[in-house]
Design a protein around this motif. Structure first.
Motif, PDB file in Angstrom:
ATOM      1  N   LEU A  10      -4.518   2.820   2.503  1.00 48.92           N
ATOM      2  CA  LEU A  10      -3.302   2.018   2.412  1.00 48.92           C
ATOM      3  C   LEU A  10      -2.324   2.653   1.424  1.00 48.92           C
ATOM      4  CD1 LEU A  10      -2.401  -0.947   3.439  1.00 48.92           C
ATOM      5  CD2 LEU A  10      -2.639  -1.497   1.038  1.00 48.92           C
ATOM      6  N   THR A  11      -1.072   2.779   1.877  1.00 51.15           N
ATOM      7  CA  THR A  11      -0.028   3.340   1.030  1.00 51.15           C
ATOM      8  C   THR A  11       1.183   2.422   1.066  1.00 51.15           C
ATOM      9  OG1 THR A  11      -0.784   5.574   1.470  1.00 51.15           O
ATOM     10  CG2 THR A  11       1.476   5.351   0.687  1.00 51.15           C
ATOM     11  N   MET A  12       1.784   2.212  -0.094  1.00 52.45           N
ATOM     12  CA  MET A  12       2.984   1.377  -0.146  1.00 52.45           C
ATOM     13  C   MET A  12       4.016   2.086  -1.011  1.00 52.45           C
ATOM     14  SD  MET A  12       4.182  -1.651   0.774  1.00 52.45           S
ATOM     15  CE  MET A  12       5.952  -1.826   0.634  1.00 52.45           C
ATOM     16  N   ASP A  13       5.154   2.402  -0.388  1.00 53.43           N
ATOM     17  CA  ASP A  13       6.240   3.043  -1.135  1.00 53.43           C
ATOM     18  C   ASP A  13       7.391   2.068  -1.317  1.00 53.43           C
ATOM     19  OD1 ASP A  13       4.997   5.567  -1.188  1.00 53.43           O
ATOM     20  OD2 ASP A  13       5.671   5.990   0.858  1.00 53.43           O
ATOM     21  N   PHE A  14       7.975   2.087  -2.505  1.00 55.94           N
ATOM     22  CA  PHE A  14       9.247   1.382  -2.707  1.00 55.94           C
ATOM     23  C   PHE A  14      10.271   2.461  -3.006  1.00 55.94           C
ATOM     24  CE2 PHE A  14       6.066  -1.748  -4.007  1.00 55.94           C
ATOM     25  CZ  PHE A  14       6.436  -2.815  -3.211  1.00 55.94           C
ATOM     26  N   GLY A  15      11.056   2.848  -2.026  1.00 56.22           N
ATOM     27  CA  GLY A  15      11.967   3.969  -2.227  1.00 56.22           C
ATOM     28  C   GLY A  15      11.145   5.188  -2.595  1.00 56.22           C
ATOM     29  N   GLY A  16      11.422   5.757  -3.750  1.00 58.96           N
ATOM     30  CA  GLY A  16      10.683   6.956  -4.157  1.00 58.96           C
ATOM     31  C   GLY A  16       9.405   6.653  -4.919  1.00 58.96           C
ATOM     32  N   LEU A  17       9.186   5.372  -5.194  1.00 59.45           N
ATOM     33  CA  LEU A  17       8.017   5.019  -6.001  1.00 59.45           C
ATOM     34  C   LEU A  17       6.824   4.701  -5.119  1.00 59.45           C
ATOM     35  CD1 LEU A  17       6.991   4.188  -8.938  1.00 59.45           C
ATOM     36  CD2 LEU A  17       7.425   1.863  -8.136  1.00 59.45           C
ATOM     37  N   ARG A  18       5.723   5.386  -5.360  1.00 55.81           N
ATOM     38  CA  ARG A  18       4.508   5.107  -4.589  1.00 55.81           C
ATOM     39  C   ARG A  18       3.640   4.135  -5.395  1.00 55.81           C
ATOM     40  NH1 ARG A  18       1.868   9.192  -0.498  1.00 55.81           N
ATOM     41  NH2 ARG A  18       3.805   8.474   0.457  1.00 55.81           N
ATOM     42  N   ALA A  19       3.670   2.863  -4.996  1.00 58.02           N
ATOM     43  CA  ALA A  19       2.955   1.849  -5.772  1.00 58.02           C
ATOM     44  C   ALA A  19       1.470   1.845  -5.442  1.00 58.02           C
ATOM     45  CB  ALA A  19       3.554   0.469  -5.500  1.00 58.02           C
ATOM     46  N   ILE A  20       1.149   2.158  -4.187  1.00 56.70           N
ATOM     47  CA  ILE A  20      -0.252   2.251  -3.781  1.00 56.70           C
ATOM     48  C   ILE A  20      -0.409   3.559  -3.013  1.00 56.70           C
ATOM     49  CG2 ILE A  20      -2.120   1.211  -2.456  1.00 56.70           C
ATOM     50  CD1 ILE A  20      -0.763  -1.444  -2.781  1.00 56.70           C
ATOM     51  N   GLY A  40       0.555  -2.822 -14.018  1.00 54.72           N
ATOM     52  CA  GLY A  40       1.408  -1.948 -13.216  1.00 54.72           C
ATOM     53  C   GLY A  40       0.642  -0.977 -12.345  1.00 54.72           C
ATOM     54  N   ALA A  41      -0.667  -1.185 -12.209  1.00 54.08           N
ATOM     55  CA  ALA A  41      -1.475  -0.249 -11.425  1.00 54.08           C
ATOM     56  C   ALA A  41      -1.301  -0.458  -9.925  1.00 54.08           C
ATOM     57  CB  ALA A  41      -2.942  -0.394 -11.799  1.00 54.08           C
ATOM     58  N   GLY A  42      -0.682  -1.566  -9.522  1.00 48.70           N
ATOM     59  CA  GLY A  42      -0.453  -1.811  -8.094  1.00 48.70           C
ATOM     60  C   GLY A  42      -1.382  -2.857  -7.504  1.00 48.70           C
ATOM     61  N   LYS A  43      -2.059  -3.624  -8.372  1.00 53.67           N
ATOM     62  CA  LYS A  43      -3.050  -4.586  -7.868  1.00 53.67           C
ATOM     63  C   LYS A  43      -2.389  -5.734  -7.105  1.00 53.67           C
ATOM     64  CE  LYS A  43      -4.508  -5.463 -11.995  1.00 53.67           C
ATOM     65  NZ  LYS A  43      -3.769  -4.790 -13.017  1.00 53.67           N
ATOM     66  N   THR A  44      -1.344  -6.311  -7.703  1.00 54.09           N
ATOM     67  CA  THR A  44      -0.681  -7.425  -7.027  1.00 54.09           C
ATOM     68  C   THR A  44       0.042  -6.938  -5.771  1.00 54.09           C
ATOM     69  OG1 THR A  44      -0.484  -8.630  -9.095  1.00 54.09           O
ATOM     70  CG2 THR A  44       0.976  -9.304  -7.326  1.00 54.09           C
ATOM     71  N   THR A  45       0.604  -5.725  -5.835  1.00 59.20           N
ATOM     72  CA  THR A  45       1.234  -5.133  -4.651  1.00 59.20           C
ATOM     73  C   THR A  45       0.222  -5.024  -3.514  1.00 59.20           C
ATOM     74  OG1 THR A  45       2.620  -3.827  -6.113  1.00 59.20           O
ATOM     75  CG2 THR A  45       2.545  -3.141  -3.823  1.00 59.20           C
ATOM     76  N   THR A  51      -1.594  -9.801   2.385  1.00 57.40           N
ATOM     77  CA  THR A  51      -1.205 -11.136   2.832  1.00 57.40           C
ATOM     78  C   THR A  51       0.098 -11.141   3.622  1.00 57.40           C
ATOM     79  OG1 THR A  51      -0.278 -11.478   0.629  1.00 57.40           O
ATOM     80  CG2 THR A  51      -2.439 -12.430   1.071  1.00 57.40           C
ATOM     81  N   GLY A  52       0.666  -9.964   3.884  1.00 53.57           N
ATOM     82  CA  GLY A  52       1.828  -9.931   4.771  1.00 53.57           C
ATOM     83  C   GLY A  52       3.169 -10.155   4.097  1.00 53.57           C
ATOM     84  N   ILE A  53       3.176 -10.204   2.760  1.00 56.17           N
ATOM     85  CA  ILE A  53       4.468 -10.337   2.071  1.00 56.17           C
ATOM     86  C   ILE A  53       5.196  -8.993   2.145  1.00 56.17           C
ATOM     87  CG2 ILE A  53       5.574 -10.757  -0.156  1.00 56.17           C
ATOM     88  CD1 ILE A  53       3.357 -12.697  -0.775  1.00 56.17           C
ATOM     89  N   TYR A  54       4.438  -7.891   1.978  1.00 59.24           N
ATOM     90  CA  TYR A  54       4.987  -6.557   2.206  1.00 59.24           C
ATOM     91  C   TYR A  54       4.348  -5.979   3.459  1.00 59.24           C
ATOM     92  CZ  TYR A  54       6.190  -6.653  -2.801  1.00 59.24           C
ATOM     93  OH  TYR A  54       6.670  -6.974  -4.027  1.00 59.24           O
ATOM     94  N   THR A  55       5.105  -5.143   4.163  1.00 54.87           N
ATOM     95  CA  THR A  55       4.506  -4.363   5.244  1.00 54.87           C
ATOM     96  C   THR A  55       4.184  -2.993   4.682  1.00 54.87           C
ATOM     97  OG1 THR A  55       5.926  -5.536   6.768  1.00 54.87           O
ATOM     98  CG2 THR A  55       4.838  -3.574   7.608  1.00 54.87           C
ATOM     99  N   PRO A  56       2.906  -2.599   4.714  1.00 49.37           N
ATOM    100  CA  PRO A  56       2.526  -1.320   4.099  1.00 49.37           C
ATOM    101  C   PRO A  56       3.225  -0.142   4.767  1.00 49.37           C
ATOM    102  CG  PRO A  56       0.607  -2.482   5.020  1.00 49.37           C
ATOM    103  CD  PRO A  56       1.778  -3.332   5.273  1.00 49.37           C
ATOM    104  N   LEU A 180      -7.958 -13.901  -5.312  1.00 52.48           N
ATOM    105  CA  LEU A 180      -7.582 -14.602  -6.537  1.00 52.48           C
ATOM    106  C   LEU A 180      -6.873 -13.624  -7.457  1.00 52.48           C
ATOM    107  CD1 LEU A 180     -10.972 -16.463  -7.198  1.00 52.48           C
ATOM    108  CD2 LEU A 180      -8.927 -17.406  -6.124  1.00 52.48           C
ATOM    109  N   ASP A 181      -5.610 -13.921  -7.789  1.00 56.00           N
ATOM    110  CA  ASP A 181      -4.842 -13.030  -8.645  1.00 56.00           C
ATOM    111  C   ASP A 181      -4.870 -13.594 -10.064  1.00 56.00           C
ATOM    112  OD1 ASP A 181      -3.140 -11.225  -9.752  1.00 56.00           O
ATOM    113  OD2 ASP A 181      -1.592 -11.392  -8.210  1.00 56.00           O
ATOM    114  N   GLU A 182      -5.652 -12.989 -10.908  1.00 55.29           N
ATOM    115  CA  GLU A 182      -5.831 -13.412 -12.302  1.00 55.29           C
ATOM    116  C   GLU A 182      -6.080 -14.904 -12.450  1.00 55.29           C
ATOM    117  OE1 GLU A 182      -3.452 -11.803 -15.361  1.00 55.29           O
ATOM    118  OE2 GLU A 182      -2.841 -10.087 -14.151  1.00 55.29           O
ATOM    119  N   PRO A 183      -7.175 -15.384 -11.870  1.00 53.63           N
ATOM    120  CA  PRO A 183      -7.442 -16.825 -11.922  1.00 53.63           C
ATOM    121  C   PRO A 183      -7.686 -17.336 -13.335  1.00 53.63           C
ATOM    122  CG  PRO A 183      -9.349 -15.645 -11.056  1.00 53.63           C
ATOM    123  CD  PRO A 183      -8.233 -14.658 -11.155  1.00 53.63           C
TER     124      PRO A 183
END
Lengths: 261, 302
Positions: A10-20, A40-45, A51-56, A180-183
């Motif tokens: 799985l890879t996720m880019d935001f413009g030039g930034l590769r978050a995953i 900032g490691a990309g866990k929540t991303t 969950t479909g909030i972002y399209t990878p 669970l995100d930081e429960p």
């Protein structure tokens, strides 16, 4: 055995930034897996991609339930929830102006079938369905230990109870996988202990697999079967709690390079 | 003081306010869900009135009984307006959902102008007489000088619509989904709510109440043209802002306040300044309480 969740490169880019970056991850049935890493490691991303909030940008996400394997990339969040993935957020996102019961009932929404016409004409089927939603919601609240708050507004609950309500609402959607995100964020020691009993209990009694992001290492080490460590969007380690604690790459990512080494 | 005249103005204001409320509900519900002022909402109301006129004329010509005509015309107006509301959202707003808010607002104004001119071309620029759908009840004759049976019917309809709407939003699953979407759209989607469906339902419900309002006013006033949606829309918008846009109880309260303001000022001062009083009131509210009577932060949206 087939993994419940299978994520391939799985890879996720935001413009030039590769978050995953090319992340692979598997969650087996009834497994508790932790995803840890510095801020900032990309866990929540990663959660947002699943969950479909972002399209990878690249890669595949598969969910296998009852022998059926489905690709989740590009599905809308509500469809992903219907397929069987539920999540909570690191900052509490309850419907603050609704009651505790209503918050859980909303979670049941995706498992009901009556539409707007049913809501207007209130036919027998709709009424039965709504009664069932109420009774199911009560059961979930009892299980999570929130039944004494049913008619309180969500915003009036104590902090720990709000966190539990988020989990209750997620369970109401009948997930096979719970994210669970930081429960434990902001919880005191006693609340954290109750929380890990709750998480283990959910896994044991409901047969739900759990993937969690958490910074409380004691909690992570106590309950996880396996741990993935990510840094700058890349996986740097994988293993059981003991292996992770001894892994030099992990120690480096968390504590920084030893100048004398 | 002339108490009978006072009572007449009070009840007149109540009727007027309750009709504004039917239209204002659509503005405030849509704003609550997608934070858009749907300027085409007044046109939905106008289209409802036109549909009712066409259906009622045909059925009257066919010699149907009065009550049946009134009911069928109302139902046709509701269905037709709902279809328009649904289509407007899909065509003009949905593609702009993630665009800056100003784009959707301009699209709304464009939709409003388009519909006005479409009806102008398809129908006529002139005023058309609208048949009185609600008959004068004989038993009410002695009190008719205070409040007419038409006005009673308007009040009864408005009150029932509002009760239905409240029940729907408070207790049904789809109502809960609407409230959840208004509070946090992404979270609602994550617990399985189909956002597009909720938004469509909101537009359809808002259009239905506007259509009911359109038919009631047209029948009360006795004439319609393509432009009636504009002024009614603006007034209802003022009412929604008065009450605190995004809040349903606020829209009802704002509408009643506006109805009474207009009624009393025109009754005691001069009817030439009817709109002046309404908008003066809006200016004062915006200066001294910009979030409206029921400010949005402390009330429930939708």
């Amino acid at each position: 055995m087939e993994p419940v969740l299978e994520v391939n490169s799985l890879t996720m880019d935001f413009g030039g930034l590769r978050a995953i970056d090319q992340l692979n991850l598997r969650v087996m049935p009834s497994e508790i897996v932790a995803l840890i890493g510095p801020n900032g490691a990309g866990k929540t991303t990663f959660f947002n991609c699943i969950t479909g909030i972002y399209t990878p940008s690249a890669g595949d996400i598969f969910l296998s339930v009852n022998g059926r394997r489905e690709r989740l990339n590009g599905l809308k969040p509500n469809r992903v929830t219907q397929k069987g993935i539920a999540r909570t957020f690191q900052n509490i996102r309850l419907f603050q102006n609704m009651t505790v019961l209503e918050n859980v009932m909303i979670g049941r929404h995706c498992r009901t079938s009556s539409g707007i016409l049913g809501a207007i004409f209130r036919d027998r089927r709709t009424r039965l369905e709504e009664e069932k939603v109420v009774s199911d919601s009560y059961k979930i609240l009892e299980k999570i230990g929130l039944d004494r708050f049913v008619n309180e507004l969500a915003m009036n609950l104590p902090y720990g109870a709000q966190r539990r309500l988020e989990i209750a609402r997620a369970l109401a959607t009948e997930p096979f996988l719970l994210l669970l995100d930081e429960p434990a964020a902001g919880m005191n020691q006693k609340e954290t202990q109750e929380l890990d009993e709750l998480i283990v209990n959910i896994r044991d009694t409901e047969n739900i697999s759990i993937l969690l992001i958490e910074h409380d290492m004691k909690l992570v080490m106590r309950i996880s079967d396996r741990i993935y460590v990510v840094d700058y969007g890349k996986k740097i380690a994988r293993g059981n709690p003991l292996e992770i604690q001894r892994n030099p790459a992990v120690i480096k990512a968390y504590l920084g390079e030893d100048p004398d080494a | 003081m002339d108490w009978e005249y006072f009572l007449e103005l009070l009840l007149g204001g109540l009727t007027r306010g309750s009709i504004y409320a039917l239209i204002a509900l659509g503005y405030t519900m849509v704003y609550g869900i997608i934070e858009l002022i749907n300027f085409a909402h007044g046109e939905i109301y106008m289209i409802g009135a036109f549909t009712a006129l066409i259906v009622a004329s045909v059925l009257n010509y066919a010699g149907m009984n009065h009550v049946a005509v009134a009911i069928l015309a109302m139902v046709a107006a509701i269905i037709y307006s709902c279809a328009y509301g649904f289509a407007i959202e899909k065509i003009a707003y949905k593609p702009l959902r993630n665009a800056p808010r100003l784009s959707a607002l301009i699209s709304a104004i464009g939709m409003s102008l388009f519909l006005q001119n479409y009806v102008l071309l398809a129908q006529t620029p002139d005023f058309l007489p609208f048949p009185s759908l609600i008959p004068d009840f004989d038993f009410w004759e002695p009190y008719a000088h205070i409040i007419s049976s038409q006005e009673i019917a308007i009040l009864a309809t408005t009150v029932s619509v509002m009760i239905l709407l409240t029940v729907m939003i408070k207790f049904t699953i789809i109502g809960k989904a609407m409230r959840a979407t208004a509070q946090d759209r992404i979270m609602a989607a994550l617990v399985g709510v189909d956002i597009n469906r909720v938004i469509s339902v909101t537009f359809v419900v808002g259009s239905a109440t506007a259509a009911i309002g359109g038919v009631l006013i047209a029948s009360h006033v006795g004439q319609i043209n393509f432009y009636i949606g504009f002024i009614a829309g603006i007034k209802a918008f003022v009412a929604a802002v008065l009450g605190g846009i995004g809040s349903i109880p606020g829209a009802v309260l704002g509408s009643l306040v506006l109805g009474w303001t207009e009624s009393f000022f025109t009754g005691y001062i001069s009817s030439d300044y009817e709109d002046v009083f309404a908008f003066l009131f809006l200016v004062l509210i915006l200066i001294f309480r910009p979030s409206g009577i029921l400010g949005r932060s402390e009330t429930q949206k939708v």
